[in-house]
Design a protein around this motif. Sequence first.
Motif, PDB file in Angstrom:
ATOM      1  N   ARG A 146       0.906  -1.081  -0.142  1.00 16.73           N
ATOM      2  CA  ARG A 146      -0.047  -0.062   0.113  1.00 16.73           C
ATOM      3  C   ARG A 146       0.836   1.146  -0.101  1.00 16.73           C
ATOM      4  O   ARG A 146       1.773   1.234   0.443  1.00 16.73           O
ATOM      5  N   PRO A 147       0.492   2.427  -0.603  1.00 12.10           N
ATOM      6  CA  PRO A 147       1.178   3.757  -0.493  1.00 12.10           C
ATOM      7  C   PRO A 147       1.616   4.116   0.822  1.00 12.10           C
ATOM      8  O   PRO A 147       2.769   4.738   0.891  1.00 12.10           O
ATOM      9  N   GLU A 148       0.829   3.689   1.976  1.00 11.43           N
ATOM     10  CA  GLU A 148       1.088   4.416   3.106  1.00 11.43           C
ATOM     11  C   GLU A 148       2.465   3.520   3.756  1.00 11.43           C
ATOM     12  O   GLU A 148       3.019   4.103   4.633  1.00 11.43           O
ATOM     13  N   GLU A 149       2.579   2.311   3.164  1.00 11.57           N
ATOM     14  CA  GLU A 149       3.552   1.565   3.556  1.00 11.57           C
ATOM     15  C   GLU A 149       4.946   2.001   2.996  1.00 11.57           C
ATOM     16  O   GLU A 149       5.967   2.262   3.876  1.00 11.57           O
ATOM     17  N   VAL A 150       4.855   2.239   1.703  1.00 11.78           N
ATOM     18  CA  VAL A 150       6.107   2.861   1.177  1.00 11.78           C
ATOM     19  C   VAL A 150       6.443   4.264   1.633  1.00 11.78           C
ATOM     20  O   VAL A 150       7.468   4.575   1.598  1.00 11.78           O
ATOM     21  N   GLY A 151       5.350   4.766   2.000  1.00 11.87           N
ATOM     22  CA  GLY A 151       5.575   6.208   2.383  1.00 11.87           C
ATOM     23  C   GLY A 151       6.371   6.176   3.890  1.00 11.87           C
ATOM     24  O   GLY A 151       6.994   7.316   4.245  1.00 11.87           O
ATOM     25  N   CYS A 152       6.560   5.271   4.582  1.00 11.48           N
ATOM     26  CA  CYS A 152       7.557   4.861   5.759  1.00 11.48           C
ATOM     27  C   CYS A 152       8.857   4.723   5.262  1.00 11.48           C
ATOM     28  O   CYS A 152       9.894   4.715   6.103  1.00 11.48           O
ATOM     29  N   TRP A 153       9.256   4.539   4.046  1.00 14.58           N
ATOM     30  CA  TRP A 153      10.585   4.068   3.611  1.00 14.58           C
ATOM     31  C   TRP A 153      11.194   5.030   3.154  1.00 14.58           C
ATOM     32  O   TRP A 153      10.956   6.158   2.727  1.00 14.58           O
ATOM     33  N   PRO A 154      12.744   5.101   3.272  1.00 12.15           N
ATOM     34  CA  PRO A 154      13.653   6.155   3.083  1.00 12.15           C
ATOM     35  C   PRO A 154      13.802   6.120   1.485  1.00 12.15           C
ATOM     36  O   PRO A 154      14.942   6.577   0.983  1.00 12.15           O
ATOM     37  N   VAL A 155      13.184   5.408   0.480  1.00 11.09           N
ATOM     38  CA  VAL A 155      13.338   5.322  -0.877  1.00 11.09           C
ATOM     39  C   VAL A 155      12.016   5.793  -1.539  1.00 11.09           C
ATOM     40  O   VAL A 155      10.844   5.578  -0.850  1.00 11.09           O
ATOM     41  N   ALA A 157       8.856   5.187  -4.422  1.00 13.32           N
ATOM     42  CA  ALA A 157       8.387   4.303  -4.982  1.00 13.32           C
ATOM     43  C   ALA A 157       8.786   3.852  -6.270  1.00 13.32           C
ATOM     44  O   ALA A 157       8.959   2.542  -6.406  1.00 13.32           O
ATOM     45  N   ALA A 158       9.361   4.755  -6.974  1.00 11.28           N
ATOM     46  CA  ALA A 158      10.139   4.412  -8.245  1.00 11.28           C
ATOM     47  C   ALA A 158      11.306   3.370  -7.923  1.00 11.28           C
ATOM     48  O   ALA A 158      11.531   2.290  -8.455  1.00 11.28           O
ATOM     49  N   GLN A 159      12.112   3.746  -6.880  1.00 13.69           N
ATOM     50  CA  GLN A 159      13.294   3.327  -6.423  1.00 13.69           C
ATOM     51  C   GLN A 159      12.736   1.902  -5.918  1.00 13.69           C
ATOM     52  O   GLN A 159      13.450   0.798  -6.208  1.00 13.69           O
ATOM     53  N   ALA A 160      11.805   1.735  -5.274  1.00 15.10           N
ATOM     54  CA  ALA A 160      11.436   0.450  -4.506  1.00 15.10           C
ATOM     55  C   ALA A 160      10.949  -0.514  -5.808  1.00 15.10           C
ATOM     56  O   ALA A 160      11.221  -1.757  -5.678  1.00 15.10           O
TER      57      ALA A 160
END
Length: 310
Positions: A146-155, A157-160
């Motif tokens: 989910r977008p809220e999970e990626v929002g926690c990451w230091p990268v 969405a494109a990098q992930a």
Amino acid sequence: MRLFRRHRDRQTRRPARPVEDVDLDSLLALVADTLGYSSAFAADGSTLTLSGPRRFAVRLAGLRAEARRRSREDWPMLVSEHLSHVLATADEPFDACDLSQVRPLLRTRLQLDDDLGAAGVVGRHLTADLVEVLTVGHGADARPVRPEEVGCWPVTAAQALEEAVGNAGDDERLSVAEVDLGGVAVLRLSGATQSAAAHLRRLGDYLRVPANGVLVALPSRATMIVHPVEGIEVVRAIERLRLFAQRECDLRADALSPQVYWWHDGRLTLIRADLVSHDGQTRLVVAPPQEFARVLAALAARPETGDPGS
């Protein structure tokens, strides 16, 4: 003395939190209550502790980031979906908000845009109808991130997504089989992976990719059918691939797309080919994109030689 006390209070008072964060907290507490949980926020607003049938902490950095991207009218649905998702995934053996835990579990999965609906996923369009979705987990149990999970990451969405594509490509080497489709030679690339399309970027490991690219059919997430674009016989190959992909999709429970695509210069492009019935007869109507139509015209004008790759 009274003046001193007021000055001291101003020094020790916590900075006021943004009104948006306060409003989001109110929504979180309300939704948590409807789900049967009481809520307690960390002083800095970074986490929410839910207490009820179970007790666990919810990281809020990603949710707050996503809320800032949305209009306030979307917040009630966003909060409701997020907390429902947190409860549904509470037994996962990883914390999806911790990139160090989930980085090796990231993969991609192709889905039709029409099948996504309003689902909250992270992905990118490979074509107008195909979306490369970011997933986390093991094999068949992998689920969309989910977008809220990626929002926690230091990268980003494109990098992930790039890391996920690399992971999927490293999972296995696809098997390659030569197949004859009514006089048209194609290669069938398949494996246990649900991310076969990640290997598009590594097609050169499996075959010689000509300058004009290849035709690709993706009847399932684990299968690619490819044909090099080297001569005018590619027109017949479009028909054979389209009919083959349609039959595969009609038979498979895990069908993906019955269409034909063009992989060229790192891009996937839909070659629209529709089966049209008229007066009891069915024919294939192909509407190639302009760039591919120019390739066809150049191939048609090329003098015939004994070497189709010349």
